[in-house]
Design an enzyme around this catalytic site. Structure first.
Site, PDB file in Angstrom:
ATOM      1  CE  LYS A   1      18.169  69.906 -11.950  1.00  0.00           C
ATOM      2  NZ  LYS A   1      17.533  68.858 -12.760  1.00  0.00           N
ATOM      3  CB  SER A  33      19.826  65.737 -12.289  1.00  0.00           C
ATOM      4  OG  SER A  33      18.809  66.426 -12.992  1.00  0.00           O
ATOM      5  CB  SER A  52      16.010  65.155 -13.471  1.00  0.00           C
ATOM      6  OG  SER A  52      17.134  64.399 -13.820  1.00  0.00           O
TER       7      SER A  52
HETATM    8  N1  GLN Z   1      18.887  60.232 -15.074  1.00  0.00           N
HETATM    9  C1  GLN Z   1      18.697  60.711 -16.404  1.00  0.00           C
HETATM   10  C2  GLN Z   1      20.032  61.082 -17.013  1.00  0.00           C
HETATM   11  O1  GLN Z   1      21.002  60.948 -16.345  1.00  0.00           O
HETATM   12  C3  GLN Z   1      17.765  61.884 -16.430  1.00  0.00           C
HETATM   13  C4  GLN Z   1      18.404  63.196 -16.180  1.00  0.00           C
HETATM   14  C5  GLN Z   1      17.444  64.339 -16.242  1.00  0.00           C
HETATM   15  O2  GLN Z   1      16.246  64.170 -16.366  1.00  0.00           O
HETATM   16  N2  GLN Z   1      17.986  65.537 -16.209  1.00  0.00           N
HETATM   17  O3  GLN Z   1      20.123  61.499 -18.110  1.00  0.00           O
END
Ligand code: GLN
Length: 490
Positions: free
Chosen positions: A79, A154, A178
């Site tokens: 990532k 994400s 994410s």
């Molecule tokens: N969807 C969640 C957010 O937008 C989790 C994001 C993440 O785990 N980086 O914060």
């Protein structure tokens, strides 16, 4: 060479036996990338030349009879919030579009020691804020099972890369889900490890008390193999503990004994839970029952509180983490003229996308003197309640089975108001593990009638990754891996 149907262990074995070379494997993956990437968009940066050079180096070592580490030659993706020395690390933001780190993240250093072949840096939501990879400043990523749909986020680039065969494994990061949510939507196994099991040093902070790095793979054993390589204590990360027990891969082969699985009725009662998701999960519970496990209903009342607490706390921490991007220290600098205030304002206005700005504003709001008692302090208290509740529940069961998402992957461009509830509520099931620091594993439960993957989540007490893998492998061995995503036709 049909590398897409092979697990990491089989690939490693084939390299060792010289059934094919590391170069051949790497080239085969790049062929898939060349064929699919225009549609899937899993990567921000590809590192083809370095990958092939590394492959050749490994092939020479293999020919010379060296014994290589377990992940040697495995083509993987990172990532793009994991720092890679000499390779740009953008966080999918204009702010860091040309940032080339002078150091490696500790996890990447560990994978380098394993002689992994890095294919490139995977797309993500900007600064890991989002759940569909649509907030990337570069391009959206598409779901390999249906390119009209999102891959989740994400870590959507990492997930789509593995699901499409554009990588054999990937690392993602999970602040509120994410890793698990894109793994679920792309038919992968994704682990959010216990907080502290994997070092965060060199991984861009979104919310430091919640961020964790973990593996995203096609199979449970692949996942355990990658975790074995990265669950190592980092003396320079104060929260790092590493794995103090045996290998996770070995834990899978242990005999389970009489296990109790908790089933939180409240999670299954939600109106917005897709009937096909519910159906697959209920079948999974029946499967575990048929394996001699005891299924007990457990009472979890804090799901809604988790949702509110997570967004307040993560935005507050995100707000302070984002302070460093001011147009002066590093990152994007607006060409517009002006004084100090203007540099800050223009650089941030031009360098950051709307989702990130929204989180900064929310974080700033909940931390301001007048709002702090009503929001931040309450959210911190709610977090303690969630922790207490889970500690209590884990006195009555070994693991908990829940949905990962309420629905399978949704179409790209879906508006928040079309998501049912708020745009943030679809991934509420992943938030409790983030708040409690407990491990949670998302594994494919099956496909819907439309051919979209559905995930299920297994949660356990701190440091029970071995047990979660064991349960997951039991399911995977009985049901087989889900079919790979269809190939993208050029
Ligand atoms: N969807 C969640 C957010 O937008 C989790 C994001 C993440 O785990 N980086 O914060």
């Amino acid at each position: 060479m049909n590398y897409r149907s092979m697990e990491l262990k089989q690939l490693a074995e084939a390299l060792r036996k010289r059934s094919f070379s590391t170069r051949e494997l790497t080239e085969a993956v790049f062929e898939t990338i060349d064929q699919s990437e225009a549609v899937i968009g899993a990567y921000i940066t590809l590192t083809r030349d370095a990958a092939l050079k590394q492959a050749d180096r490994l092939d020479r070592l293999i020919v010379d009879g060296y014994t290589l580490p377990p992940l040697a030659g495995m083509p993987g993706a990172l990532k793009d919030n994991i720092a890679t020395r000499g390779i740009r690390t953008t966080n999918a933001s204009r702010m860091l579009a040309s940032f080339v780190p002078p150091y490696d993240a500790f996890v990447w250093r560990l994978l380098r020691q394993q002689e992994v072949v890095l294919l490139g840096k995977a797309n993500m939501d900007e600064f890991a804020m989002g759940h569909s990879t649509e907030t990337s400043a570069f391009h959206p990523t598409r779901n390999p099972y249906n390119p009209a749909r999102v891959p989740g986020g994400s870590s959507g680039g990492s997930a789509a890369a593995v699901a499409s065969g554009e990588a054999c494994f990937a690392l993602g990061s999970d602040t509120g889900g994410s890793i698990r949510q894109p793994a679920a939507l792309c038919g992968l196994v994704g682990l959010r490890p216990t907080y502290g099991l994997v070092s965060r040093r060199g991984v861009t902070a979104f919310a430091s008390s919640l961020d964790q790095v973990g593996p995203m793979t096609r199979s449970v054993r692949d996942n355990a193999m990658v975790l074995d390589a990265i669950a190592i204590r980092d003396k320079k990360d104060v929260h790092s503990v590493g794995n103090e027990g045996g290998s996770y891969l070995d834990a899978i082969e242990e005999v389970p004994g009489q296990l109790v699985i908790g089933w939180p009725e409240s999670h299954f009662r939600s109106d917005d839970l897709d009937p096909q998701v519910r159906d697959l999960l209920e079948k999974a519970l029946k499967f575990y029952e048929s394996q001699g496990m005891r299924i007990v209903p457990v009472d979890l009342k804090t799901l809604d509180a988790s949702l509110a607490a997570y967004y307040i706390l993560s935005s507050a921490e995100g707000f302070s983490a984002m302070n460093r991007y001011d147009g002066i220290h590093y990152g994007y600098r607006s060409p517009q003229e002006g004084g100090l205030e203007d540099i800050y304002t223009h650089s941030r206005t031009e360098g950051l996308g709307p989702e990130v700005k929204q989180r900064i504003l929310l974080g700033c709001f909940v931390l301001s003197e007048e709002n702090y008692p009503d929001y931040f302090r309450k959210a911190a208290q709610a977090r303690s309640l969630v922790i207490d509740e889970f500690e209590k529940v884990f006195r009555t069961c070994h693991a908990i089975l829940t949905p990962v998402t309420a629905t399978p992957a949704w179409p790209l461009g879906t508006l928040p108001e079309e998501m049912g509830g708020s745009k943030y509520s679809n991934d509420r099931f992943t938030l409790p593990a983030s708040l409690t620091g407990m491990p949670a594993l998302s594994i494919p439960a099956g496909l819907t009638r439309e051919g979209l993957p559905v995930g299920m989540q297994l949660m356990g007490k701190h440091f029970t990754e071995g047990l979660l893998y064991l349960l997951a492998a039991l399911y995977e061995d009985a049901h087989g891996l889900i079919p790979t995503a269809p190939e993208v036709m050029p």
